[in-house]
Each structure stands twice: as C-alpha cells, then as structure tokens.
Design a protein around this motif. Structure first.
Motif, short mmCIF file in Angstrom:
data_model
loop_
_atom_site.label_atom_id
_atom_site.label_comp_id
_atom_site.label_asym_id
_atom_site.label_seq_id
_atom_site.Cartn_x
_atom_site.Cartn_y
_atom_site.Cartn_z
N ALA A 33 32.20 27.98 13.42
CA ALA A 33 33.33 28.14 12.50
C ALA A 33 34.60 27.53 13.07
N ASP A 34 35.54 27.33 12.17
CA ASP A 34 36.90 26.97 12.54
C ASP A 34 37.47 28.16 13.31
N PRO A 35 37.94 27.97 14.55
CA PRO A 35 38.40 29.11 15.34
C PRO A 35 39.59 29.85 14.72
N SER A 36 40.30 29.22 13.78
CA SER A 36 41.43 29.90 13.15
C SER A 36 40.97 30.93 12.12
N ASN A 37 39.71 30.87 11.69
CA ASN A 37 39.19 31.83 10.70
C ASN A 37 38.33 32.85 11.44
N LYS A 38 39.02 33.65 12.27
CA LYS A 38 38.36 34.61 13.14
C LYS A 38 39.02 35.97 12.98
N ILE A 39 38.19 37.01 12.95
CA ILE A 39 38.73 38.36 12.97
C ILE A 39 38.20 39.06 14.21
N THR A 40 39.00 39.93 14.78
CA THR A 40 38.59 40.69 15.96
C THR A 40 38.70 42.17 15.64
N LEU A 41 37.58 42.87 15.72
CA LEU A 41 37.53 44.30 15.51
C LEU A 41 37.52 44.97 16.87
N GLU A 42 38.41 45.93 17.07
CA GLU A 42 38.40 46.72 18.28
C GLU A 42 37.86 48.09 17.91
N LYS A 65 35.03 44.01 19.98
CA LYS A 65 35.42 44.44 21.32
C LYS A 65 35.32 45.96 21.38
N ASN A 66 34.57 46.47 22.32
CA ASN A 66 34.46 47.91 22.51
C ASN A 66 35.56 48.36 23.45
N GLU A 68 36.54 51.78 23.56
CA GLU A 68 36.09 53.09 24.02
C GLU A 68 34.73 53.38 23.41
N GLY A 69 33.77 53.73 24.23
CA GLY A 69 32.43 54.01 23.74
C GLY A 69 31.64 52.72 23.56
N MET A 70 30.41 52.88 23.07
CA MET A 70 29.51 51.74 22.82
C MET A 70 29.25 51.65 21.34
N HIS A 71 29.58 50.50 20.74
CA HIS A 71 29.47 50.32 19.30
C HIS A 71 28.83 48.98 18.99
N GLY A 72 28.35 48.85 17.77
CA GLY A 72 27.84 47.60 17.23
C GLY A 72 28.28 47.55 15.79
N ILE A 73 28.08 46.41 15.12
CA ILE A 73 28.47 46.32 13.71
C ILE A 73 27.42 45.59 12.89
N THR A 74 27.39 45.97 11.62
CA THR A 74 26.65 45.24 10.59
C THR A 74 27.62 45.05 9.42
N ILE A 75 27.31 44.07 8.57
CA ILE A 75 28.10 43.85 7.36
C ILE A 75 27.16 44.07 6.19
N ASP A 76 27.48 45.05 5.34
CA ASP A 76 26.65 45.34 4.17
C ASP A 76 26.47 44.08 3.33
N GLY A 77 25.24 43.81 2.94
CA GLY A 77 24.94 42.68 2.07
C GLY A 77 24.81 41.35 2.77
N VAL A 78 24.96 41.32 4.10
CA VAL A 78 24.83 40.07 4.85
C VAL A 78 23.59 40.20 5.73
N SER A 79 22.53 39.62 5.26
CA SER A 79 21.23 39.73 5.93
C SER A 79 21.26 39.12 7.33
N GLY A 80 20.74 39.86 8.29
CA GLY A 80 20.61 39.36 9.64
C GLY A 80 21.87 39.38 10.47
N PHE A 81 22.97 39.90 9.93
CA PHE A 81 24.21 39.94 10.71
C PHE A 81 24.28 41.26 11.47
N GLY A 87 30.87 41.08 21.59
CA GLY A 87 30.32 39.77 21.25
C GLY A 87 30.90 39.25 19.96
N SER A 88 30.43 38.09 19.54
CA SER A 88 30.90 37.51 18.29
C SER A 88 29.78 36.73 17.64
N LYS A 89 29.90 36.59 16.33
CA LYS A 89 28.96 35.82 15.53
C LYS A 89 29.74 35.16 14.41
#
Length: 120
Positions: A33-42, A65-66, A68-81, A87-89
């Motif tokens: 992706a274009d690096p300017s179209n990036k979001i960072t979730l803490e 970015k974690n 506090e604690g250990m977390h992961g994320i998924t995006i509803d409706g986006v298969s395989g994400f 990390g980042s994707k």
C-alpha cells in the motif's frame, strides 16, 4: 570425516528451512500500500486507543501495537485478514464502515473490544 559431512548437511538443511520465504505475502486481498494510507491501532486491556479510524479506499495498511496485554485483530467481512500480536497487513478496502474486533481472548472485557474503520 563422515560425522563432519553429516553435520554440515544438517546445518545446510536448517539454513534452507530458515530462508523459506515470507508466509502470507501472496494472499489474495493483501497487497503493498501507499504508506500514507495507514492506520495504527493501539490495543490495551479491553480497548483500542480510538473509537473510530479513518482511511481512504484502496490499499490500506493496518498496524496493530499491543500497549498492554496480548491482542490480535480481525475485520468483519474481510476474508483472511488477521493480525496476531504486533504487526501490520495491507488490505484493499472499498468505501464503507468496517468493524474491527480483538481476536485473542484477553480477559473479561474481550467481547467489548471493538472499534470502527470508516473507509471513504
């Protein structure tokens, strides 16, 4: 001599296995992706640092970015994400609202660990 040769063969095989390539880099919905179209979730225990994130349609890099604690994320409706831990994707998204959820059981507030990504 045979032991030395066998040892070198084992080391060579381990080297080849370690250099096996980047897993997941050719997934269908994930591109560079274009690096300017990036979001960072803490992520902290039971919350993200924002209730809503904004991005432009097209290739969006989502970083987790974690804090506090250990977390992961998924995006509803986006298969395989999925991102487990820090990390980042990059994913190609159409305009709309997407729900992002914590994907790793992180304690009693896990079910409420949700945020929104608005893509315009």
């Amino acid at each position: 001599m045979k032991k030395w040769l066998l040892g070198m063969l084992v080391v060579f095989i381990m080297f080849l296995a370690a250099c096996g390539g980047d897993e997941g880099s050719n997934e269908e919905n994930h591109t560079q992706a274009d690096p300017s179209n990036k979001i960072t979730l803490e992520a902290s225990n039971f919350e993200f640092n924002q209730d809503e994130y904004q991005a432009e349609s097209g290739d969006v890099t989502v970083e987790l970015k974690n804090v506090e604690g250990m977390h992961g994320i998924t995006i509803d409706g986006v298969s395989g994400f999925e991102i487990d831990g820090d990390g980042s994707k990059t994913v190609n998204l159409e305009p709309g609202e997407y729900t992002i959820r914590c994907s790793i059981m992180c304690g009693p507030g896990h079910a409420d660990m949700v945020t929104t990504l608005v893509v315009s």
